[in-house]
Scaffold this motif. Structure first.
Motif, PDB file in Angstrom:
ATOM      1  N   SER A  99      58.428 -54.054  -5.112  1.00  0.00           N
ATOM      2  CA  SER A  99      57.309 -55.178  -4.937  1.00  0.00           C
ATOM      3  C   SER A  99      57.080 -56.037  -3.720  1.00  0.00           C
ATOM      4  CB  SER A  99      57.929 -55.691  -6.260  1.00  0.00           C
ATOM      5  OG  SER A  99      58.552 -56.517  -6.304  1.00  0.00           O
ATOM      6  N   ALA A 129      55.455 -60.044  -9.548  1.00  0.00           N
ATOM      7  CA  ALA A 129      56.587 -59.290  -8.710  1.00  0.00           C
ATOM      8  C   ALA A 129      56.932 -57.908 -10.178  1.00  0.00           C
ATOM      9  CB  ALA A 129      57.979 -59.842  -7.877  1.00  0.00           C
ATOM     10  N   ILE A 162      54.600 -55.496 -10.697  1.00  0.00           N
ATOM     11  CA  ILE A 162      54.652 -54.285  -9.866  1.00  0.00           C
ATOM     12  C   ILE A 162      55.734 -53.138  -9.961  1.00  0.00           C
ATOM     13  CG2 ILE A 162      54.204 -53.607  -7.162  1.00  0.00           C
ATOM     14  CD1 ILE A 162      52.723 -56.401  -6.407  1.00  0.00           C
ATOM     15  N   GLU A 163      56.938 -53.823 -10.130  1.00  0.00           N
ATOM     16  CA  GLU A 163      57.724 -53.584 -10.218  1.00  0.00           C
ATOM     17  C   GLU A 163      57.560 -52.162 -11.685  1.00  0.00           C
ATOM     18  OE1 GLU A 163      60.980 -52.680  -8.646  1.00  0.00           O
ATOM     19  OE2 GLU A 163      60.079 -54.436  -7.220  1.00  0.00           O
ATOM     20  N   HIS A 210      53.604 -49.210 -10.900  1.00  0.00           N
ATOM     21  CA  HIS A 210      52.979 -48.541  -8.799  1.00  0.00           C
ATOM     22  C   HIS A 210      53.210 -47.389  -8.880  1.00  0.00           C
ATOM     23  CE1 HIS A 210      57.219 -49.162  -8.570  1.00  0.00           C
ATOM     24  NE2 HIS A 210      57.720 -48.372  -7.660  1.00  0.00           N
ATOM     25  N   VAL A 213      49.990 -50.919  -5.723  1.00  0.00           N
ATOM     26  CA  VAL A 213      49.525 -51.278  -6.639  1.00  0.00           C
ATOM     27  C   VAL A 213      48.952 -51.056  -7.986  1.00  0.00           C
ATOM     28  CG1 VAL A 213      49.266 -53.792  -8.094  1.00  0.00           C
ATOM     29  CG2 VAL A 213      50.406 -53.872  -5.587  1.00  0.00           C
TER      30      VAL A 213
END
Length: 566
Positions: free
Chosen positions: A22, A448, A451-452, A455, A460
């Protein structure tokens, strides 16, 4: 919106200090830019994601009956003195003085401020229940800010505070917020779980965390029959073994430069096994300071330590200066023999004999130490963090996963209303103390965490509900007919309710495709001379599909349908 007007700043490579996905991708996609350690500028693309999350949060909070307020970021110290947290909160509380040398802090949370507000205006049972919330910037002076906005010092948070007539009403408010939070994370589109949690410095008798499941998460979770439990909450049983009789005499040895169990065992010619190497830590909570003993490579569970009466809630590890002042020695050289602080030992040490530990002198350790003979028998408690392979409640080995905390709800009871004398006149029994709950969501942290969880090698991959744009129209070529058709498609998508970007920057196809994938636009529509020859646009989803032609006339409705379905 036109890409040429939005200030898009993508990077080919992420800075070397970005450690997790992220952080790397938020920098590369131009979501954020660092200003100082743990402090970031939110650039337009990133801010759009934040605003979409905040919009969902606001809608659900309003639907749950909460009223939005905005409280000051800078708070007077006297409110924190009244709650007792000015001393307890520690160095994460950023303190400052104004020109008149009056003390203030930059708010990490707002329990004190909101209770002060409510006690001034709520006087009657008719004004309750009440739930006030805000979406606002907070500041916590993290000692080691890292992982981008995941562990930042400045962040945006939604915090809410409920006030009720009695415990039953407060628990009903707590449940209403629990349900609202579930709707929020369902709408955002994240895989999450809810686990019982330690209340920490906030306080109260009950709390739960909302965690996004991701391999990079700092929270350790153990799989249970009903889902997951926070590893902090997993009890560790006392060993069955009995302590053998002492077999060695205690002796002191010089150990220059040795500051850990591993170093001690490497230094000694005949080291004792790890389970007979006792490490001593010092924990501080609202009740006081105590030495905490653990075996071998075990990790201290601060949540459990905070439940011990010698330490108390909000437990943290003491700093070097605090330890030296209290004990006269530094980290790595501490032990129970001659320890001037209360000593609490983990249950695993009950059968331990002839162990090694620090001598409470820098550069010196003791060997052959035995409880009851060389030092008083400590108070034993479950203090260690459970580990993978430990037996769970069902007798099976624990299976661990990681999660990222994105929300936390607390039943506070009267912790703050007692301190601030927040009372109301009841219908039939005079003045009564208000019952409280508080509820936090890390708005910027959700970016964040999402996105973790989402992705790939291209960038993203966000749920459509929070992507910076739901779709992008990309004209390829310099022909006037292409520009006009792209603009017409863009306007038609807007009219269909799609949040769409027109990428009018004139980039080469490869760079434009790469940018749109990097920033996480779910739907891409390319208009080119070739596609116009078939009166179509080339459509490609960000994930899970190949490019295909869509008739220009059908594209707005079809994209709107795809967005709604997501």
């Amino acid at each position: 919106m036109l890409a040429s007007r939005i200030f898009i700043n993508t990077l080919r490579e992420a800075p070397a200090e970005a450690e997790i996905a992220s952080h790397r991708l938020m920098l590369r996609a131009g979501y954020i830019e660092p200003l100082a350690a743990g402090i970031f500028n939110w650039q337009p693309l990133g801010l759009r994601v934040v605003q979409k999350i905040a919009g969902i949060v606001r809608e659900e909070m309003n639907a749950a009956g909460a009223a939005e307020v905005l409280m000051p970021a800078v708070q007077p110290a006297e409110l924190w003195h009244a709650s007792g947290r000015w001393q307890v909160y520690g160095k994460e509380l950023l303190r400052l003085q104004d020109r008149h040398e009056r003390d203030y802090c930059v708010g990490p949370t707002h329990e004190e401020v909101v209770v002060d507000l409510v006690r001034r205006h709520v006087k009657s049972w008719r004004q309750l229940p009440l739930n006030l919330y805000q979406i606002q910037t907070k500041f916590r002076d993290e000692i080691r800010p890292r992982y981008g906005v995941m562990r930042a010092r400045e962040f945006i948070m939604k915090d809410a505070y409920s006030f009720d007539r009695d415990a039953a009403g407060a628990l009903a408010s707590y449940q209403a917020m629990r349900e609202a939070y579930s709707r929020i994370f369902d709408r955002i589109g994240l895989e999450y779980c809810i686990v019982a949690a330690d209340s920490g410095a906030i306080g109260g008798s009950q709390s739960e965390e909302f965690l996004v499941l991701a391999a990079s998460g700092e929270a350790l979770l153990a799989r249970a029959a009903a889902g997951y439990v926070n590893l902090d909450q997993v009890p560790c049983a006392a060993p069955d073994a009995k302590r053998p009789a002492a077999g060695e005499e205690m002796k002191k040895v010089d150990t220059p430069g040795v500051a850990s169990i591993e170093e001690l065992r490497g230094f000694l010619q005949q080291p004792p096994p790890p389970e007979r190497c006792v490490k001593t830590m010092v924990a501080v909570g609202e009740k006081g300071m105590a030495a905490v003993l653990l075996a071998g490579a075990d990790q201290l569970n601060l949540a459990k330590a905070g439940q011990h009466p010698a330490i108390g809630a909000g437990a943290r590890l003491a700093e070097e200066a605090e330890v030296r002042e209290a004990v006269g020695a530094g980290f790595g050289s501490l032990g129970p023999v001659g320890m001037p602080l209360p000593v609490v030992a983990d249950l695993r040490l009950q059968p331990c004999a002839d162990f090694a530990c620090g001598a409470n002198e820098d550069g010196k350790h003791l060997l052959g130490v035995n409880f009851g003979r060389d030092c008083p028998e400590p108070d034993y408690a479950d203090l260690r963090l459970a580990a993978e392979g430990d037996a769970g409640a069902d007798g099976k080995p624990l299976e661990l996963r990681r999660g990222i905390e994105v929300g936390h709800i607390f039943y506070l009871g009267t912790k703050y209303s007692d301190a601030f004398k927040a009372v109301y006149e009841s219908e039939d029994s005079g003045a009564q103390t208000m019952e409280m709950g508080c509820y936090g969501i890390g708005v910027t942290r959700i970016v964040a965490a999402a996105i973790e969880q989402g992705h790939d090698e291209h960038g993203v991959v966000l749920p459509a509900a929070i992507a910076p744009f739901e779709a992008a129209v990309l004209p390829l070529g310099h022909e006037e007919e292409v520009a006009k058709a792209a603009r017409a498609l863009y306007e038609a998508l807007r009219a269909a309710g799609v949040d769409v970007l027109l990428d009018d920057r004139g980039l080469r196809a490869g760079r434009a495709f790469s940018d749109l994938d990097l920033v996480g636009v779910p739907h891409r529509l390319v208009v080119s001379k070739r596609s116009l020859a078939e009166n179509a646009t080339e459509y490609k989803p960000r994930t899970g599909g190949e490019a295909r032609l869509l008739p220009l006339a059908d594209a707005p409705a079809e994209i709107a349908k795809l967005v709604a379905a997501a």
